[in-house]
Scaffold this motif. Structure first.
Motif, PDB file in Angstrom:
ATOM      1  N   ALA A  51      24.241   1.244 -42.477  1.00  0.00           N
ATOM      2  CA  ALA A  51      23.172   1.861 -41.683  1.00  0.00           C
ATOM      3  C   ALA A  51      22.622   0.887 -40.645  1.00  0.00           C
ATOM      4  CB  ALA A  51      22.057   2.356 -42.606  1.00  0.00           C
ATOM      5  N   TRP A  52      22.534  -0.389 -41.009  1.00  0.00           N
ATOM      6  CA  TRP A  52      22.033  -1.399 -40.076  1.00  0.00           C
ATOM      7  C   TRP A  52      22.960  -1.534 -38.867  1.00  0.00           C
ATOM      8  CZ3 TRP A  52      18.492  -3.918 -37.732  1.00  0.00           C
ATOM      9  CH2 TRP A  52      18.740  -5.144 -37.098  1.00  0.00           C
ATOM     10  N   VAL A  53      24.261  -1.672 -39.139  1.00  0.00           N
ATOM     11  CA  VAL A  53      25.238  -1.809 -38.046  1.00  0.00           C
ATOM     12  C   VAL A  53      25.258  -0.535 -37.193  1.00  0.00           C
ATOM     13  CG1 VAL A  53      27.725  -1.982 -37.564  1.00  0.00           C
ATOM     14  CG2 VAL A  53      26.650  -3.591 -39.133  1.00  0.00           C
ATOM     15  N   ASP A  54      25.183   0.611 -37.840  1.00  0.00           N
ATOM     16  CA  ASP A  54      25.181   1.883 -37.095  1.00  0.00           C
ATOM     17  C   ASP A  54      23.924   2.010 -36.231  1.00  0.00           C
ATOM     18  OD1 ASP A  54      27.559   2.441 -38.328  1.00  0.00           O
ATOM     19  OD2 ASP A  54      26.729   3.855 -39.794  1.00  0.00           O
ATOM     20  N   TRP A  55      22.802   1.497 -36.742  1.00  0.00           N
ATOM     21  CA  TRP A  55      21.555   1.526 -35.961  1.00  0.00           C
ATOM     22  C   TRP A  55      21.705   0.699 -34.686  1.00  0.00           C
ATOM     23  CZ3 TRP A  55      18.092  -2.024 -34.070  1.00  0.00           C
ATOM     24  CH2 TRP A  55      16.901  -1.509 -33.564  1.00  0.00           C
TER      25      TRP A  55
ATOM     26  N   ILE B   4      31.333  -8.169 -41.557  1.00  0.00           N
ATOM     27  CA  ILE B   4      30.919  -8.195 -42.966  1.00  0.00           C
ATOM     28  C   ILE B   4      31.033  -6.802 -43.574  1.00  0.00           C
ATOM     29  CG2 ILE B   4      28.882  -8.394 -44.477  1.00  0.00           C
ATOM     30  CD1 ILE B   4      28.082 -10.890 -42.855  1.00  0.00           C
ATOM     31  N   VAL B   5      30.600  -5.771 -42.834  1.00  0.00           N
ATOM     32  CA  VAL B   5      30.699  -4.394 -43.343  1.00  0.00           C
ATOM     33  C   VAL B   5      32.169  -4.020 -43.565  1.00  0.00           C
ATOM     34  CG1 VAL B   5      30.286  -1.955 -42.809  1.00  0.00           C
ATOM     35  CG2 VAL B   5      28.489  -3.634 -42.409  1.00  0.00           C
TER      36      VAL B   5
ATOM     37  N   GLU C 201      34.663  -6.084 -44.239  1.00  0.00           N
ATOM     38  CA  GLU C 201      35.135  -6.837 -45.418  1.00  0.00           C
ATOM     39  C   GLU C 201      34.574  -6.244 -46.708  1.00  0.00           C
ATOM     40  OE1 GLU C 201      37.275  -9.449 -45.552  1.00  0.00           O
ATOM     41  OE2 GLU C 201      37.596  -9.206 -43.400  1.00  0.00           O
ATOM     42  N   THR C 202      33.305  -5.824 -46.665  1.00  0.00           N
ATOM     43  CA  THR C 202      32.672  -5.213 -47.837  1.00  0.00           C
ATOM     44  C   THR C 202      33.381  -3.910 -48.207  1.00  0.00           C
ATOM     45  OG1 THR C 202      30.537  -6.191 -47.263  1.00  0.00           O
ATOM     46  CG2 THR C 202      30.486  -4.310 -48.762  1.00  0.00           C
ATOM     47  N   ALA C 203      33.697  -3.099 -47.185  1.00  0.00           N
ATOM     48  CA  ALA C 203      34.412  -1.835 -47.417  1.00  0.00           C
ATOM     49  C   ALA C 203      35.763  -2.103 -48.094  1.00  0.00           C
ATOM     50  CB  ALA C 203      34.607  -1.105 -46.090  1.00  0.00           C
ATOM     51  N   LYS C 204      36.409  -3.185 -47.658  1.00  0.00           N
ATOM     52  CA  LYS C 204      37.708  -3.555 -48.250  1.00  0.00           C
ATOM     53  C   LYS C 204      37.538  -3.917 -49.731  1.00  0.00           C
ATOM     54  CE  LYS C 204      40.078  -6.033 -45.279  1.00  0.00           C
ATOM     55  NZ  LYS C 204      40.494  -7.314 -44.647  1.00  0.00           N
ATOM     56  N   VAL C 205      36.525  -4.728 -50.024  1.00  0.00           N
ATOM     57  CA  VAL C 205      36.262  -5.148 -51.413  1.00  0.00           C
ATOM     58  C   VAL C 205      35.984  -3.931 -52.303  1.00  0.00           C
ATOM     59  CG1 VAL C 205      34.629  -6.384 -52.917  1.00  0.00           C
ATOM     60  CG2 VAL C 205      35.408  -7.459 -50.796  1.00  0.00           C
ATOM     61  N   LEU C 206      35.220  -2.975 -51.756  1.00  0.00           N
ATOM     62  CA  LEU C 206      34.819  -1.803 -52.549  1.00  0.00           C
ATOM     63  C   LEU C 206      35.852  -0.675 -52.532  1.00  0.00           C
ATOM     64  CD1 LEU C 206      31.019  -1.632 -51.564  1.00  0.00           C
ATOM     65  CD2 LEU C 206      32.034  -2.698 -53.593  1.00  0.00           C
ATOM     66  N   GLY C 207      36.950  -0.876 -51.799  1.00  0.00           N
ATOM     67  CA  GLY C 207      38.024   0.126 -51.783  1.00  0.00           C
ATOM     68  C   GLY C 207      37.774   1.306 -50.858  1.00  0.00           C
ATOM     69  N   HIS C 208      36.863   1.162 -49.886  1.00  0.00           N
ATOM     70  CA  HIS C 208      36.620   2.234 -48.906  1.00  0.00           C
ATOM     71  C   HIS C 208      37.523   1.991 -47.692  1.00  0.00           C
ATOM     72  CE1 HIS C 208      33.317   3.297 -51.443  1.00  0.00           C
ATOM     73  NE2 HIS C 208      32.557   2.276 -51.108  1.00  0.00           N
ATOM     74  N   SER C 209      38.786   2.386 -47.809  1.00  0.00           N
ATOM     75  CA  SER C 209      39.779   1.989 -46.804  1.00  0.00           C
ATOM     76  C   SER C 209      39.513   2.564 -45.412  1.00  0.00           C
ATOM     77  CB  SER C 209      41.194   2.342 -47.264  1.00  0.00           C
ATOM     78  OG  SER C 209      41.257   3.707 -47.614  1.00  0.00           O
ATOM     79  N   GLU C 210      39.011   3.798 -45.331  1.00  0.00           N
ATOM     80  CA  GLU C 210      38.732   4.392 -44.013  1.00  0.00           C
ATOM     81  C   GLU C 210      37.619   3.620 -43.306  1.00  0.00           C
ATOM     82  OE1 GLU C 210      40.485   6.693 -42.267  1.00  0.00           O
ATOM     83  OE2 GLU C 210      41.836   6.349 -43.952  1.00  0.00           O
ATOM     84  N   ASP C 211      36.542   3.324 -44.062  1.00  0.00           N
ATOM     85  CA  ASP C 211      35.446   2.531 -43.497  1.00  0.00           C
ATOM     86  C   ASP C 211      35.943   1.147 -43.081  1.00  0.00           C
ATOM     87  OD1 ASP C 211      33.547   4.467 -43.682  1.00  0.00           O
ATOM     88  OD2 ASP C 211      32.399   3.549 -45.321  1.00  0.00           O
ATOM     89  N   ALA C 212      36.774   0.561 -43.918  1.00  0.00           N
ATOM     90  CA  ALA C 212      37.301  -0.788 -43.628  1.00  0.00           C
ATOM     91  C   ALA C 212      38.019  -0.787 -42.281  1.00  0.00           C
ATOM     92  CB  ALA C 212      38.235  -1.254 -44.738  1.00  0.00           C
TER      93      ALA C 212
ATOM     94  N   TYR D 102      35.336  -0.102 -39.264  1.00  0.00           N
ATOM     95  CA  TYR D 102      34.455  -1.217 -38.890  1.00  0.00           C
ATOM     96  C   TYR D 102      35.249  -2.441 -38.423  1.00  0.00           C
ATOM     97  CZ  TYR D 102      30.441   1.482 -40.418  1.00  0.00           C
ATOM     98  OH  TYR D 102      29.484   2.461 -40.529  1.00  0.00           O
ATOM     99  N   GLN D 103      36.465  -2.590 -38.926  1.00  0.00           N
ATOM    100  CA  GLN D 103      37.316  -3.687 -38.455  1.00  0.00           C
ATOM    101  C   GLN D 103      37.665  -3.467 -36.980  1.00  0.00           C
ATOM    102  OE1 GLN D 103      38.061  -6.615 -39.712  1.00  0.00           O
ATOM    103  NE2 GLN D 103      39.306  -7.131 -37.926  1.00  0.00           N
ATOM    104  N   LYS D 104      38.015  -2.218 -36.651  1.00  0.00           N
ATOM    105  CA  LYS D 104      38.348  -1.866 -35.267  1.00  0.00           C
ATOM    106  C   LYS D 104      37.135  -2.085 -34.356  1.00  0.00           C
ATOM    107  CE  LYS D 104      41.145   1.698 -33.060  1.00  0.00           C
ATOM    108  NZ  LYS D 104      41.614   3.084 -33.128  1.00  0.00           N
ATOM    109  N   GLN D 105      35.960  -1.677 -34.873  1.00  0.00           N
ATOM    110  CA  GLN D 105      34.726  -1.858 -34.111  1.00  0.00           C
ATOM    111  C   GLN D 105      34.434  -3.341 -33.888  1.00  0.00           C
ATOM    112  OE1 GLN D 105      31.376   0.381 -35.649  1.00  0.00           O
ATOM    113  NE2 GLN D 105      29.910  -0.799 -34.435  1.00  0.00           N
TER     114      GLN D 105
END
Length: 369
Positions: free
Chosen positions: A51-55, A106-107, A109-120, A123-126
């Protein structure tokens, strides 16, 4: 909506949304995860981190650069061009954009750790787009930085804003800037934690040590010599004659510039890198004749890792290192100016690994200190 207020607790104000202070949303959970290897804190904070990054993305005036919002800049830096303005000389939009990139990464990398591959992926692309935008705006193709300040160089090196093949150039430009500033810091809250780290990382540990050991204003030892037992908000919250700085904002217990201690633990004491909450530790101290005897420890979740070393202990320039490794931890030791070393009476090649136990290490360096 994802914005962080300026204060916690917010004390009735809804002002906020500034870089670095607001980036606590991403940096604190990520740093806690790095220290303990426990992903629970990431799960608890993941939605707020996003939410912070999206803001930021919603409120910046230019795509992929954080521009057009109030920023604190390099707070209380000494290189500001407008007297009394505490934001320093480093372009606030540059600082904010670097942290926008760091938080987005960081978001991812966090998505990767938590297994949220689409988010990963998203945010990596962003993060890649933000990095490219920063390079286009602030770095020439030959690696010259558009902003000639200590903090600008430090951030470019620490957050890998410049490509790897341009780092030597930027590090050299930082050293040139420091020499122009008489080898004293002019950094504020933003640049101070990173200056010594990037110097030591890029082959200038001797200069980092010189800055650390300075005793006149501005320096850490200036405060110590005036009797400080806590870190001040300003480099000179107390003047040389013992009076308070007339500019105000003189908290005498304000960690900020005390963040140099991360460099001390990493490069002077030598607890350099770690994995899985200190299950594996890379021990690689850098020695300097100005600190001949160094002792310290870190209490990891595996137990206490003790370090003590002495250099120049006799006429043959013998170096002695004592380590206590806790159960469950593996330490890889990489000692400077060493080929073969003696570990508890046994000869080993440098780059050896240690598990639980007490170790007494000694060797004669390839070159004295």
């Amino acid at each position: 909506n994802g914005m962080l207020t300026m204060y916690a607790p917010k004390m009735g104000t809804d002002d906020g949304g500034a870089a670095i202070w607001g980036d606590a949303a991403t940096f604190i959970p990520w740093n806690m995860y790095q220290a303990y290897g426990d992903s629970a804190i990431l799960k608890q904070n993941y939605s707020d981190m996003k939410a912070w990054v999206d803001w930021i993305t919603k409120h910046t005036k230019v795509p992929n650069l954080w521009i057009g919002c109030f920023q604190f800049g390099d707070w209380l830096a000494l290189d500001g061009e407008v007297p009394g303005l505490p934001t320093g000389k480093t372009d606030e939009d540059y600082i904010a954009s670097v942290y926008y990139y760091a938080s987005t990464k960081i978001v991812a990398e966090t998505a990767k750790v938590l297994g949220h591959s689409e988010d990963a992926k998203k945010y990596q692309k962003q993060a890649e787009k933000i990095l490219q935008a920063i390079r286009d705006e602030y770095v020439t193709k030959n690696g010259r930085l558009a902003i000639d300040t200590q903090t600008a160089y430090a951030l470019a090196l620490y957050f890998n804003i410049v490509p790897k093949d341009k780092k030597a150039r930027v590090a050299k430009d930082l050293v040139t800037r420091l020499h122009k500033d008489n080898d004293h810091l002019k950094t504020g809250f933003v640049g101070t934690p990173f200056i010594n780290q990037v110097l030591s990382q890029n082959g200038y540990h001797k200069l980092a040590m010189k800055i650390f050991m300075q005793e006149d204003f501005p320096s850490w030892l200036y405060a110590v010599k005036l009797g400080a037992t806590t870190v001040w908000e300003r480099w000179n919250s107390v003047e040389a004659d013992g009076s308070m700085n007339p500019e105000g904002m003189n908290s005498l217990n304000h960690y900020s510039i005390g963040a140099v201690m991360e460099w001390v633990y990493r490069y002077v004491l030598g607890i350099r890198e770690h994995k899985n909450g200190y299950q594996r530790i890379e021990f690689a101290p850098m020695f300097d004749y100005r600190l001949k005897h160094v002792k310290g420890h870190y209490d990891s979740s595996y137990g206490r890792f003790n370090v003590e070393y002495q250099i120049e202990t006799d006429e043959s320039h013998m170096i002695k290192v004592n380590l206590d490794v806790p159960y469950g931890t593996v330490v890889k030791a990489d000692l400077p100016r060493a080929k073969r070393v003696n570990v508890n009476g046994e000869e080993k090649d440098n780059g050896f690994e240690l598990t639980v136990g007490h170790y007494e290490i000694n060797y004669i360096p390839t070159h004295d200190y």
